[in-house]
Design a protein around this motif. Structure first.
Motif, short mmCIF file in Angstrom:
data_model
loop_
_atom_site.label_atom_id
_atom_site.label_comp_id
_atom_site.label_asym_id
_atom_site.label_seq_id
_atom_site.Cartn_x
_atom_site.Cartn_y
_atom_site.Cartn_z
N SER A 366 0.64 -0.80 0.24
CA SER A 366 -0.10 0.41 -0.14
C SER A 366 0.90 1.23 -0.03
O SER A 366 1.67 0.75 0.67
CB SER A 366 -0.98 -0.34 1.65
OG SER A 366 -1.22 1.06 1.54
N TRP A 477 -6.64 -1.33 3.47
CA TRP A 477 -6.89 -0.47 2.69
C TRP A 477 -7.75 -0.20 1.79
O TRP A 477 -8.00 -0.41 1.46
CB TRP A 477 -5.81 -0.86 1.84
CG TRP A 477 -4.51 -1.26 2.45
CD1 TRP A 477 -3.51 -2.32 2.69
CD2 TRP A 477 -3.56 0.06 3.63
NE1 TRP A 477 -2.52 -2.12 3.84
CE2 TRP A 477 -2.70 -1.07 4.21
CE3 TRP A 477 -4.20 0.98 3.99
CZ2 TRP A 477 -1.87 -0.50 5.33
CZ3 TRP A 477 -2.85 1.90 4.68
CH2 TRP A 477 -1.64 0.84 5.15
N GLU A 479 -7.22 1.27 -1.15
CA GLU A 479 -6.76 0.67 -2.40
C GLU A 479 -6.90 -0.57 -2.57
O GLU A 479 -7.20 -1.43 -2.41
CB GLU A 479 -4.96 1.21 -2.01
CG GLU A 479 -4.20 1.66 -3.09
CD GLU A 479 -2.18 2.13 -2.71
OE1 GLU A 479 -1.53 1.25 -3.18
OE2 GLU A 479 -2.45 1.84 -1.52
N LEU A 482 -4.88 -5.13 -3.73
CA LEU A 482 -4.56 -5.22 -2.18
C LEU A 482 -4.01 -6.36 -2.16
O LEU A 482 -6.10 -6.92 -1.97
CB LEU A 482 -3.68 -4.44 -1.54
CG LEU A 482 -2.94 -3.17 -2.03
CD1 LEU A 482 -3.09 -2.01 -0.85
CD2 LEU A 482 -1.74 -3.65 -2.54
N SER A 485 -7.17 -4.97 0.78
CA SER A 485 -8.30 -4.18 0.21
C SER A 485 -9.58 -4.09 0.66
O SER A 485 -9.97 -5.71 0.36
CB SER A 485 -8.25 -4.08 -1.34
OG SER A 485 -7.09 -3.71 -2.43
#
Length: 630
Positions: A366, A477, A479, A482, A485
Motif C-alpha cells: 500500500s 486498505w 487502495e 492489494l 484491500s
C-alpha cells in the motif's frame, strides 16, 4: 524459578482468561458437567460485560478447537465487509483511510454466530445455561476494573456531545464508574432475556433454540436494531459524521464457518493457526525462520534474532496476507524460502520493510505502507502518538516518548512508565483492545478464542440493545488490488490470533493474548519459553513462560488507524536486563524501556498427552487475568 503464581495443575478442568470473573464462570460450567466448549461460550459472553472496553457482542472472534475425538479446526467469527463497503464509496467521501471509529468502520458482526455454532456443534449446555452468568453480571452489576473508567474518561466529551446513548450506560449521572464500583448494563441483560424468550418459544430442542437465536441476531429484533443504527450518521475519527454501510441483508447473509488450520512443525511441536485472512501465519513464519541452533535463551543474540525474524514475517504479512487474494502460505512456510530469508538477518538492526518474493511474485505494498516505512507524511508520529483506534500494548503510550536515538524518556530513571492512559480528541481517536479465553476439560477437549471488537469506544451504543457495532474495517486498505484491500464480502485481515499446539501430533496446549499487532510477537516468545525451558512438577512451565520478560517491535505498518510504524523500534520490559538493552542499542535498535511488567498478556492451558494431567497459567500484568482449575 520464581514465578508470580504457580502453574495450576489438576485432572478435572482448567480455564484461563483475561478476567477472573470469566475464568470462574467457565469453571462453574465445567463443575456443572459442561465441556470446554460450553465453558468457553459462557466466558465469552461474560467478557462482553466485564471487559466492555475490550470487546462486545457485535465484535468478532476466531476460535481454534481440538476435540478429543476429532481434528483441529478453526471456527471463523470474523465478519466480512458489507456489500456497500467499497473503496470507491469511502474515497468518494474524501477518505484515504477507513476511520478508526464510527459506523463506516463496522464489518458484519461475527462473534455471536461463531459462539452459537461452537455451542450447537460441540457443546452440551442450553443457551440459557451459558448466558445466565453474563445476564447476572449485566443486570445486577460487577465490580469494574480500573481500565473501564479510565477508558470512559478518554471519550467523555465525545459521549456527552455526540454519542449520547453511550453516555447513558457508561456515564450515569455524569460520572464514570470508579474502580471496584458496580457497573450495570441493564439494556444488554434485557436483550439476552428477550433473545432467550423468543428462542425458547421457537422450539424445545437445544439445537433448534440455538439456531433460532442465530436467526434473531440476523433477522429479528437484534438484526433490525443493528441495521437501523448503522444507517445513522455518527462522529468518527475523520472529524465528520458518517453513516455506515451495514444493512439487514448483510446481517442475514452471514454465517460463521469452519476451516482447516494452517500448521507448522517445529522440534516435535505442531502449531495451528487461522489462515492468511488473519495474522496467524506470521507466528508460523517466525518459527520457520529460526536456525537449527538457537542462541542462549534471553541473551541479546536471542532477542535480536527474534526481533529481526519478526520484521521479515510482518513484512510478508503486509505484502501477502488478506482475504481478497490467495495467500502463498505453502511457499512462505517452506524450507527454501525461509533459508533465503534467514540469510537477510545480520548483526545490525534493519530499518527496512522487506517483503519476500514467494514463487517469484513481486510484492506490492500500500502507498501508506511505503510512506510509513519511509517516515513520510508524519506516519511515524501519528501512528504512535499515544492515541489512535487500534489495540495497544500496555506500554504503547510510553513507547512514543522514547528519544529518537533509542534513549529513555525519563533520564532520571532510565525508563518510561508502563500504563500511560490513551489521550483522546473529541472525534473519538482512542484505542480499544482484546480479550482471550483458553479452556481444557477432563475429556481432553481444548479450545482457544480471542474475542475483540465492538468496544464501548468503537461506536455509539445501540440503545435498544446495550452494545455498539465494531470497527474491524479499519484494518483494510482504501487502495485497489492489494490482498487486504477493502472489498465487499471479504474479511478484513485481522490481528486476532488464538493458538493451539500439538506435541508429537497430540493436542497439548492452547494459548493466546490481547495486543493487536503484538499478539504474534508475544505468543512466539511465550511458546519458545515453554519449548526451551523445560517442565515444572512434571508438566509444562506455563506460568514461568507467561512471566518471562517480553518485548515487541513496531517496525511495520500498524493494523489500526492511523496505520503508523516506527522503523527500528523495540520496546522491552526493564527485567530483560541492562546488558541485553545496551547490546541491542549497540546493534542499532531504538530501544524503549518499559515497566518491569508491561509487555504481553498471555493466557494458556495444557494437557499432558501421556498422563492426562491438566495445567493452566495467566498473565499477572495489570492484575486482571486469572486461571482457575482443579
Amino acid at each position: 524459578m520464581f514465578t508470580t503464581r504457580p502453574t495450576l495443575q489438576g485432572t478435572f478442568g482448567m480455564a484461563s482468561t483475561t478476567h477472573w470473573l470469566a475464568s470462574q464462570s467457565a469453571m462453574a460450567v465445567l463443575e456443572d458437567d459442561g465441556n470446554a466448549y460450553d465453558a468457553a461460550v459462557a466466558a465469552g459472553f461474560v467478557l462482553h460485560v466485564v471487559e466492555p472496553h475490550l470487546n462486545g457482542p457485535a465484535g468478532e472472534v476466531p476460535i481454534i478447537l481440538a476435540p478429543a475425538d476429532g481434528p483441529v479446526q478453526v471456527l471463523c467469527g470474523q465478519g466480512p465487509a458489507p456489500a456497500g463497503a467499497s473503496v470507491a464509496h469511502y474515497t468518494s467521501l474524501g477518505l484515504d483511510l477507513v476511520p478508526g471509529t464510527g459506523p463506516l468502520a463496522a464489518a458484519v458482526p461475527g462473534a455471536f454466530d461463531a459462539w452459537m455454532l461452537l455451542l450447537r456443534d460441540h457443546g452440551s449446555k442450553s443457551l440459557a445455561e451459558v448466558l445466565r452468568y453474563a445476564i447476572g453480571y449485566a443486570e445486577h452489576g460487577h465490580p469494574a476494573v480500573e481500565r473501564i473508567g479510565e477508558t470512559v474518561e478518554t471519550v467523555r466529551e465525545l459521549f456527552e456531545t455526540e454519542w449520547i446513548s453511550s453516555a447513558e450506560i457508561y456515564l450515569p449521572d455524569g460520572k464514570s464508574v470508579a474502580p471496584g464500583g458496580l457497573l450495570r448494563n441493564r439494556p444488554l441483560a434485557a436483550t439476552w432475556r428477550r433473545l432467550l424468550a423468543e428462542a425458547e418459544a421457537a422450539s424445545a430442542s437445544r439445537e433448534a433454540q440455538i439456531d433460532a437465536a442465530r436467526r434473531i441476531w440476523r433477522e429479528g429484533f437484534i438484526g433490525a436494531a443493528l441495521a437501523d443504527f448503522a444507517a445513522r450518521p455518527a462522529m468518527d475519527t475523520s472529524g465528520e459524521r458518517h453513516a455506515g454501510t451495514l444493512t439487514g441483508d448483510d446481517l442475514a447473509a452471514f454465517s460463521a464457518t469452519y476451516e482447516a488450520p494452517v500448521t507448522h512443525d517445529w522440534n516435535g511441536w505442531t502449531v495451528a493457526k487461522a489462515g492468511g485472512w488473519s495474522q496467524g501465519p506470521a507466528f508460523l513464519q517466525q518459527l520457520a525462520l529460526l536456525p537449527d541452533e538457537l542462541p542462549a535463551y534471553g541473551s541479546a543474540d536471542y532477542v535480536h534474532l527474534l526481533i529481526e525474524g519478526c520484521k521479515l514475517a510482518m513484512a510478508d504479512r503486509e505484502a501477502w496476507y488478506g482475504d481478497a487474494d490467495e495467500v502463498p502460505l505453502g511457499t512462505l512456510l517452506g524450507d527454501g524460502y525461509n533459508a533465503a530469508r534467514r540469510a537477510l538477518i545480520g548483526e545490525r538492526a534493519s530499518y527496512a520493510l522487506r517483503p519476500g518474493s514467494p514463487d517469484g511474485r513481486t510484492a506490492r505494498l500500500s502507498k501508506h505502507a511505503v510512506a510509513a516505512a519511509a517516515g513520510e507524511d508524519g506516519f511515524e508520529a501519528r501512528g504512535l502518538s499515544g492515541s489512535g483506534a487500534g489495540e495497544p500494548t500496555v506500554a504503547r503510550g510510553a513507547a512514543a516518548q522514547a528519544a529518537p536515538g533509542g534513549g529513555p524518556a525519563d533520564a532520571a530513571s532510565g525508563r518510561v512508565p508502563a500504563d500511560v492512559a490513551p489521550e483522546i480528541d473529541r472525534n473519538g481517536a482512542t484505542r480499544g483492545d482484546t480479550c482471550h479465553i483458553d479452556v481444557v476439560d477432563r475429556w481432553g477437549n481444548l479450545v482457544s478464542a480471542t474475542p475483540s471488537g465492538g468496544w464501548l469506544q468503537s461506536n455509539p451504543v445501540v440503545p435498544a440493545l446495550g452494545f455498539p457495532l465494531g470497527t474491524r474495517l479499519q484494518m483494510a486498505w482504501l487502495e485497489e488490488g492489494l490482498p487486504n484491500s477493502l472489498t465487499p464480502g471479504r474479511r478484513p485481515r485481522t490481528t486476532l490470533s488464538p493458538s493451539l499446539a500439538l506435541r508429537d501430533g497430540v493436542p497439548a496446549m492452547a494459548f493466546g493474548t490481547p495486543g493487536g499487532d503484538q499478539q504474534d510477537q508475544w505468543q512466539v516468545h511465550f511458546f519458545l519459553a515453554v519449548a526451551l525451558r523445560g517442565a515444572v512438577r512434571g508438566g509444562l512451565d506455563l506460568q514461568g513462560a507467561v512471566d518471562a520478560p517480553n518485548w515487541h517491535n513496531d517496525s511495520f505498518p500498524g493494523s489500526f488507524f492511523p496505520r503508523g510504524m516506527r522503523p527500528g523500534s523495540v520496546t522491552v520490559e526493564s527485567r530483560i536486563g541492562d546488558g541485553v538493552i545496551d547490546e541491542l542499542r549497540r546493534r542499532g535498535h531504538h530501544v524503549t524501556v518499559g515497566d518491569a511488567w508491561s509487555e504481553g498478556r498471555l493466557c494458556a492451558v495444557a494437557r499432558d498427552p501421556e498422563t492426562g494431567v491438566l495445567s493452566a497459567a495467566a498473565n499477572p500484568r495489570g492484575m486482571q487475568g486469572y486461571a482457575a482449575g482443579r
